[in-house]
Design an enzyme around this catalytic site. Structure first.
Site, PDB file in Angstrom:
ATOM      1  N   LYS A  52      29.516 -88.292  38.813  1.00 38.12           N
ATOM      2  CA  LYS A  52      30.374 -89.433  38.526  1.00 38.12           C
ATOM      3  C   LYS A  52      30.238 -90.492  39.614  1.00 38.12           C
ATOM      4  O   LYS A  52      29.854 -90.192  40.739  1.00 38.12           O
ATOM      5  CB  LYS A  52      31.838 -88.988  38.465  1.00 38.12           C
ATOM      6  CG  LYS A  52      32.209 -88.085  37.313  1.00 38.12           C
ATOM      7  CD  LYS A  52      33.666 -87.672  37.415  1.00 38.12           C
ATOM      8  CE  LYS A  52      34.083 -86.785  36.266  1.00 38.12           C
ATOM      9  NZ  LYS A  52      34.145 -87.509  34.984  1.00 38.12           N
ATOM     10  N   ARG A  59      34.354 -79.329  27.220  1.00 43.82           N
ATOM     11  CA  ARG A  59      34.076 -78.666  25.941  1.00 43.82           C
ATOM     12  C   ARG A  59      33.273 -77.381  26.134  1.00 43.82           C
ATOM     13  O   ARG A  59      33.331 -76.479  25.294  1.00 43.82           O
ATOM     14  CB  ARG A  59      33.361 -79.639  25.008  1.00 43.82           C
ATOM     15  CG  ARG A  59      31.984 -80.092  25.476  1.00 43.82           C
ATOM     16  CD  ARG A  59      31.549 -81.405  24.854  1.00 43.82           C
ATOM     17  NE  ARG A  59      32.273 -82.530  25.434  1.00 43.82           N
ATOM     18  CZ  ARG A  59      32.105 -83.795  25.039  1.00 43.82           C
ATOM     19  NH1 ARG A  59      31.232 -84.095  24.079  1.00 43.82           N
ATOM     20  NH2 ARG A  59      32.792 -84.754  25.610  1.00 43.82           N
TER      21      ARG A  59
END
Length: 505
Positions: free
Chosen positions: A278, A352
């Site tokens: 990130k 996920r």
């Protein structure tokens, strides 16, 4: 601090602060009128002078009002009756608590004549008054060298007519349980990643089970997960020195043979993005990436106090997503517990990957319903901002029940589509499924990914990326959402299950 239901004549109440409402256009509520009569028109004189107009959230603190026992009277603007809403009610309670906190008041009593709120549901009004006032007293100082000053406010009362005592007491206890559950979620969310690790979360779950007779906790470690084939979950923690954990809490409030409702929380205790690193700006906020798990902890905490007749299994998939020579790489393929293979195109779409194995694990409990909660996609913030939780589901009835619970608890969600057309975006040339589907419809394709692992049960997904924490200024920190929604949903399920057992429609 304690909450209590108060009966009797408000003019003779011994309290340091009595809170009464003023409606729009400086109109006295019944309690304010009662005070005004005892004070020989003193309150009306203040209104006539224009010191307060009764606008929503407006306040005026009065000292030594003649003719009454309360040391202070706080006039609280309630606005127009036809404009009242949950948002307005919370604004009013927040305003009143700001005044109370700014003084040396040790006891306060609200006498608002059931006029706070958009409806006349007494249970809901009392519970929300307790929940919202209690939340205003929250203060995080766990990792500060100087602890917060002791809370001056020791008692908060709510004036209720004696005929309504039973329902008010019930609402008060539920409100206190919610305050404690929300505070638990906020505490866990606000802790830094070097404290709140997967192991720390596991320890908290074990400690909670030691305190509650009908709660048990099981911790599945990495070796056991490998034996179960949970290589998707394990892949997320490969780059970290912190071992991943699957935390399973079982609350048994109903008969042993009653199938449970399952909550599944994303517990990424810190998310660097892994190899798909990130940007550095605001990366500190990635300690909040376990707020889905925190909300599950909060809901379980509330349930343990409320003790509804329901069986609930809470599963938390906890891992830390870090870059290293051992970290999973873009293009790697992993095999999930279900046997499906996943091509990991972006290691920052890791939530996920832990949830899919946790959802497969949930099958063993033969659940009535499964709800997962996760700070899953930035796309949900673009779609819904910071006001509503995103909701997607493979079952219309379950979606409607969650939406209704959110409205009841003033913790709103909004349903997004889960159409087959979106599934094609997850096609992979090298595995059964890719873990991302591109920028378009990112919240939906993330839920589509999870739906591949939920075909055997009724399932819903709550994306709390926009609601789990605040980013700005003094308000920065975890919010405790969606503990109220989840708790209300489970309370409703408990009531429904009891009706079914009694043969009721």
């Amino acid at each position: 601090m304690d909450f209590e239901i108060v009966n009797g004549n408000i003019t003779s109440l011994e309290t340091e602060c009595l809170v009464v409402g003023i409606q729009a256009d400086a109109t006295l509520t019944p309690s304010a009128r009662e005070i005004d009569q005892a004070a020989s028109g003193y309150i009306q004189e203040i209104l006539n002078a224009g010191d307060i107009q009764g606008k929503s959230g407006e306040t005026l603190l009065l000292q030594k009002v003649p003719g009454i026992s309360a040391r202070r009277v706080l006039l609280l603007g309630l606005g127009k009756a036809d404009e009242r809403s949950d948002r307005g009610s919370r604004k009013q309670i927040t305003a009143a608590m700001a005044v109370i906190k700014s003084t040396s008041i040790s006891s306060a009593v609200f006498a608002l004549d059931k006029q706070v709120g958009a409806d006349d549901d007494l249970y809901r009004q009392v519970r929300q008054l307790v929940e919202w006032s209690g939340s205003e007293l929250y203060n995080y100082d766990e990792t500060k060298s100087k602890k917060a000053d002791p809370l001056k406010l020791e008692l908060l009362g709510i004036v209720i007519g004696e005929d309504d005592n039973e329902i008010a007491e019930f609402a008060l206890l539920d409100g206190v349980a919610l305050v404690n559950g929300i505070s638990t979620a906020r505490d866990l969310g606000n802790l830094p990643g070097n404290v709140c690790t997967p192991t720390y979360l596991a320890e908290q779950a074990v400690e909670l089970a030691e305190e509650v007779d009908n709660l048990t906790t099981t911790i599945v470690d990495e070796d056991e997960m490998a034996e179960l084939g949970m290589h998707s979950l394990l892949s997320v923690g490969h780059g970290s020195e912190q071992p991943s954990k699957l935390i399973v809490m079982e609350f048994k409030g109903a008969q042993a043979d009653e199938k449970p409702h399952v909550l599944v929380g994303k517990g990424i205790t810190f998310d660097t993005g892994g190899i798909s690193l990130k940007p550095g700006a605001a990366m500190d906020e990635m300690k909040f990436d376990m707020c889905g798990a925190a909300s599950v902890f909060g809901a379980v905490t509330a349930l343990c106090e409320m003790q509804p007749e329901i069986n609930v299994v809470a599963i938390i998939a906890a891992a830390e997503n870090m870059p290293s020579g051992h970290a999973t790489k873009p293009g790697d393929i992993v095999t999930t517990m279900s046997g499906q293979t996943v091509e990991i195109l972006n290691t920052d779409a890791e939530g996920r990957l832990v949830l899919c194995d946790a959802l497969t694990y949930a099958e063993r409990f033969e659940p009535q319903t499964v709800v997962d909660i996760a700070t899953l996609t930035g796309a949900c913030i673009i779609a819904l901002g910071h006001h509503a939780t995103g909701l997607l589901s493979n079952d219309d009835d379950l979606a409607a029940e969650l939406l209704a619970a959110g409205d009841q608890a003033a913790d709103k969600a909004w349903r997004l589509p889960l159409w087959d057309e979106f599934q094609e975006q997850l096609d992979s040339n090298f595995a059964d499924i890719a873990n991302i589907g591109g920028r378009a419809g990112g919240t939906v394709t993330a839920a589509c990914f999870l739906s591949r692992f939920t075909k055997s049960f009724r399932w819903a997904h709550l994306d709390i990326a926009g609601t789990a924490w605040n980013s700005n200024g003094k308000a920065k920190g975890a919010t405790g959402r969606c503990v109220p929604l989840l708790t209300q949903y489970l309370l409703n399920q408990s009531a429904g299950d009891a009706s079914d057992e009694n043969g009721d429609d």
